[in-house]
Design an enzyme around this catalytic site. Structure first.
Site, PDB file in Angstrom:
ATOM      1  N   ARG A  84       0.821  -1.228   0.000  1.00 19.64           N
ATOM      2  CA  ARG A  84       0.000   0.000   0.000  1.00 19.64           C
ATOM      3  C   ARG A  84       0.845   1.264   0.000  1.00 19.64           C
ATOM      4  O   ARG A  84       0.405   2.316  -0.461  1.00 19.64           O
ATOM      5  CB  ARG A  84      -0.942  -0.024   1.207  1.00 19.64           C
ATOM      6  CG  ARG A  84      -2.140   0.889   1.069  1.00 19.64           C
ATOM      7  CD  ARG A  84      -3.134   0.702   2.210  1.00 19.64           C
ATOM      8  NE  ARG A  84      -2.489   0.818   3.499  1.00 19.64           N
ATOM      9  CZ  ARG A  84      -2.558  -0.090   4.482  1.00 19.64           C
ATOM     10  NH1 ARG A  84      -3.268  -1.175   4.334  1.00 19.64           N
ATOM     11  NH2 ARG A  84      -1.929   0.099   5.615  1.00 19.64           N
ATOM     12  N   TYR A 143     -15.386  21.784 -10.380  1.00 20.25           N
ATOM     13  CA  TYR A 143     -15.860  20.504 -10.930  1.00 20.25           C
ATOM     14  C   TYR A 143     -17.015  19.991 -10.056  1.00 20.25           C
ATOM     15  O   TYR A 143     -16.937  20.049  -8.826  1.00 20.25           O
ATOM     16  CB  TYR A 143     -14.670  19.546 -10.902  1.00 20.25           C
ATOM     17  CG  TYR A 143     -14.888  18.163 -11.446  1.00 20.25           C
ATOM     18  CD1 TYR A 143     -15.249  17.958 -12.765  1.00 20.25           C
ATOM     19  CD2 TYR A 143     -14.675  17.053 -10.633  1.00 20.25           C
ATOM     20  CE1 TYR A 143     -15.406  16.677 -13.258  1.00 20.25           C
ATOM     21  CE2 TYR A 143     -14.829  15.767 -11.127  1.00 20.25           C
ATOM     22  CZ  TYR A 143     -15.198  15.589 -12.441  1.00 20.25           C
ATOM     23  OH  TYR A 143     -15.351  14.321 -12.924  1.00 20.25           O
ATOM     24  N   ASP A 177      -7.108  23.001  -8.543  1.00 23.30           N
ATOM     25  CA  ASP A 177      -7.334  21.935  -9.519  1.00 23.30           C
ATOM     26  C   ASP A 177      -6.705  22.389 -10.836  1.00 23.30           C
ATOM     27  O   ASP A 177      -7.220  23.298 -11.504  1.00 23.30           O
ATOM     28  CB  ASP A 177      -8.842  21.691  -9.670  1.00 23.30           C
ATOM     29  CG  ASP A 177      -9.157  20.503 -10.578  1.00 23.30           C
ATOM     30  OD1 ASP A 177      -8.367  20.233 -11.499  1.00 23.30           O
ATOM     31  OD2 ASP A 177     -10.223  19.877 -10.381  1.00 23.30           O
ATOM     32  N   LYS A 188      -6.904  12.576 -17.283  1.00 24.03           N
ATOM     33  CA  LYS A 188      -7.094  13.416 -18.463  1.00 24.03           C
ATOM     34  C   LYS A 188      -5.818  13.463 -19.299  1.00 24.03           C
ATOM     35  O   LYS A 188      -5.487  12.500 -19.964  1.00 24.03           O
ATOM     36  CB  LYS A 188      -7.575  14.807 -18.026  1.00 24.03           C
ATOM     37  CG  LYS A 188      -8.744  14.769 -17.015  1.00 24.03           C
ATOM     38  CD  LYS A 188     -10.017  14.229 -17.604  1.00 24.03           C
ATOM     39  CE  LYS A 188     -11.091  13.868 -16.590  1.00 24.03           C
ATOM     40  NZ  LYS A 188     -11.459  14.864 -15.622  1.00 24.03           N
TER      41      LYS A 188
HETATM   42  C1  LIG Z   1     -12.299  14.817 -14.426  1.00 32.96           C
HETATM   43  C2  LIG Z   1     -11.975  15.906 -13.491  1.00 32.96           C
HETATM   44  C3  LIG Z   1     -11.665  15.649 -12.161  1.00 32.96           C
HETATM   45  C4  LIG Z   1     -11.798  14.273 -11.557  1.00 32.96           C
HETATM   46  O1  LIG Z   1     -10.945  13.346 -12.089  1.00 32.96           O
HETATM   47  P1  LIG Z   1     -11.290  11.758 -12.112  1.00 32.96           P
HETATM   48  O2  LIG Z   1      -9.977  11.176 -12.403  1.00 32.96           O
HETATM   49  O3  LIG Z   1     -12.312  11.567 -13.181  1.00 32.96           O
HETATM   50  O4  LIG Z   1     -11.830  11.413 -10.750  1.00 32.96           O
HETATM   51  C5  LIG Z   1     -11.291  16.698 -11.360  1.00 32.96           C
HETATM   52  N1  LIG Z   1     -11.238  17.949 -11.832  1.00 32.96           N
HETATM   53  C6  LIG Z   1     -11.536  18.252 -13.097  1.00 32.96           C
HETATM   54  C7  LIG Z   1     -11.444  19.655 -13.550  1.00 32.96           C
HETATM   55  C8  LIG Z   1     -11.937  17.240 -13.971  1.00 32.96           C
HETATM   56  O5  LIG Z   1     -12.304  17.554 -15.220  1.00 32.96           O
END
Ligand SMILES: *Cc1c(COP(=O)(O)O)cnc(C)c1O
Length: 403
Positions: free
Chosen positions: A68, A122, A194, A219
């Site tokens: 872990r 988000y 973010d 992403k």
């Molecule tokens: C997709 C997304 C997230 C979350 O990511 P996941 O890997 O899908 O949990 C967070 N912030 C933004 C701006 C996003 O587009």
């Protein structure tokens, strides 16, 4: 390859060298080494003696202890992401971007604390504030993304954290990050951003005063729509708190997924450049179309966020929005359903283009989204933009008149 940790290179070079320490890619007993850190799959770690087992219990994060806590494949990705953020002490990995956000907030907030959350966050970030954080006695106030230094008026004695996301989800407002982080530092408030849209290649967050930079690696870092992960990269002051909380929460990621993320990372610079060029070409074409109300892309000179984006970002990625003039749900559905190159699905940042309907009205509270025209969000992939434009033209034809 030498391992001088203090030597920094330009970002594209860092991406090639990142996470490839000799101790993770070679074994002196075998001679030589491999290019990529191999996939170390493990739950159990075996020790030579009781004495060694005892000593490892107090080891730092990059010594083998238990699955872990990670293996060299995991540490290589974390190390690589830390190397991309000048000023960072370390990076923690989570099974999704949302898990990174929620773990960071749980690590840094306590009952009775106040959180300032950007109104264009988000949607799952907002849901966590209104749900579990509220249940645990943390109060959230949502603020206008364009507030800038005015954020100071919203800070209370119990305000512990300001969360930013720039550009904002669905509507792409650009925040004055340096103005907000300056006020936050003066007032002793932690900031978390973010940074999924830009990645540190287009916006090094810590260099702009942010304390904790979050990314959904799902992403652009992954880039191929086949793996999920999230990260928090932090300053020396906050790294120990985040690490402790992350261990307590039991957050762990798969070494196989880390290997996919490392593979994506190697080409991030060239992919982002192409995503950016393609998206701007499509955005410019859309801006000249009679069917389009407005295009929400900070790289366009007419965009409200263009000045701040030009000052702070070194480029744009491939995600933006636009409105269909006079169109409602049904016309938007006809438009999207007619597209062939654009897939219909959540997420973004992969090599393939996507189009989704977006409805920000219901997820804003400090500001109002009053544009009556239907909004579409595009993730522009690596296809030839001329084919994407031809596809959008087909969509406009299929949309026809009427709501
Ligand atoms: C997709 C997304 C997230 C979350 O990511 P996941 O890997 O899908 O949990 C967070 N912030 C933004 C701006 C996003 O587009």
């Amino acid at each position: 390859m030498n391992d001088r940790k203090d030597e920094r290179f330009r970002p594209a070079t860092e991406l090639v060298r990142a996470g490839r320490r000799t101790e993770w890619t070679s074994d002196p007993r075998l001679g030589g080494g491999v290019v990529n850190p191999p996939v170390w799959r493990a739950s159990t770690i075996l020790y030579d003696s009781i004495a060694e087992m005892k000593a490892r219990g107090h080891a730092t994060h990059d010594k083998l202890y238990y699955g872990r806590r990670g293996t060299p494949t995991v540490w290589a990705l974390a190390d690589a992401l830390t190397g991309m953020e000048p000023g960072a002490e370390g990076t923690l990995l989570y099974p999704s971007g949302v898990a990174a956000i929620t773990s960071g907030l749980l690590a840094l907030l306590s009952p009775g604390d106040h959180l300032l959350m950007v109104d264009t966050a988000y949607e799952p970030t907002r849901q966590f504030c209104d749900g579990m954080l509220k249940r645990f006695g943390v109060e959230t106030s949502f603020y206008d993304p364009l507030i800038g230094a005015g954020i100071g008026d919203l800070i209370r004695p119990e305000t512990k954290l300001i969360f930013l996301e720039s550009p904002g989800s669905l509507t792409f407002e650009v925040q004055d990050v340096p103005a907000i982080t300056r006020v936050a530092r003066e007032r002793g408030v932690v900031t978390m951003l973010d940074n999924t849209w830009a990645t540190p290649l287009l916006f090094p967050a810590l260099a702009h005063g942010v304390d904790v930079a979050m990314m959904s690696l799902t992403k652009y870092v992954g880039g191929h729509s086949d793996a999920m992960m999230g990260s928090l990269t932090a300053t020396p002051a906050l790294w120990p708190r985040l690490r402790k909380a992350t261990y307590q929460l039991g957050q762990a990621v798969s070494p196989d997924d880390c290997a996919l993320m490392l593979r994506g990372l190697r080409t991030l610079d060239v992919r982002l450049q192409r995503h950016g060029v393609n998206a701007l070409a499509v955005a410019e074409w859309l801006a000249a179309r009679p069917e389009v109300g407005r295009v929400l892309h900070p790289g366009l000179p007419g965009d409200a966020g263009h000045r701040l984006w030009s000052r702070d970002f070194s480029g744009a990625s491939g995600l933006f929005g636009f409105t269909l003039k006079g169109a409602g749900d049904a016309a938007r559905a006809r438009f999207i359903d007619a597209l062939a190159h654009f897939g219909l699905g959540f997420s973004w940042g992969g090599y393939e283009s996507l189009a989704v309907p977006a409805d920000p009205q219901a997820i804003r509270s400090a500001t109002a989204w009053t544009d009556p025209d239907a909004l579409v969000r595009l993730s522009i992939g690596l296809e030839d933009p001329a084919d994407l434009i031809a596809d959008l033209e087909r969509g406009f034809a299929a949309m026809g008149g009427g709501g």
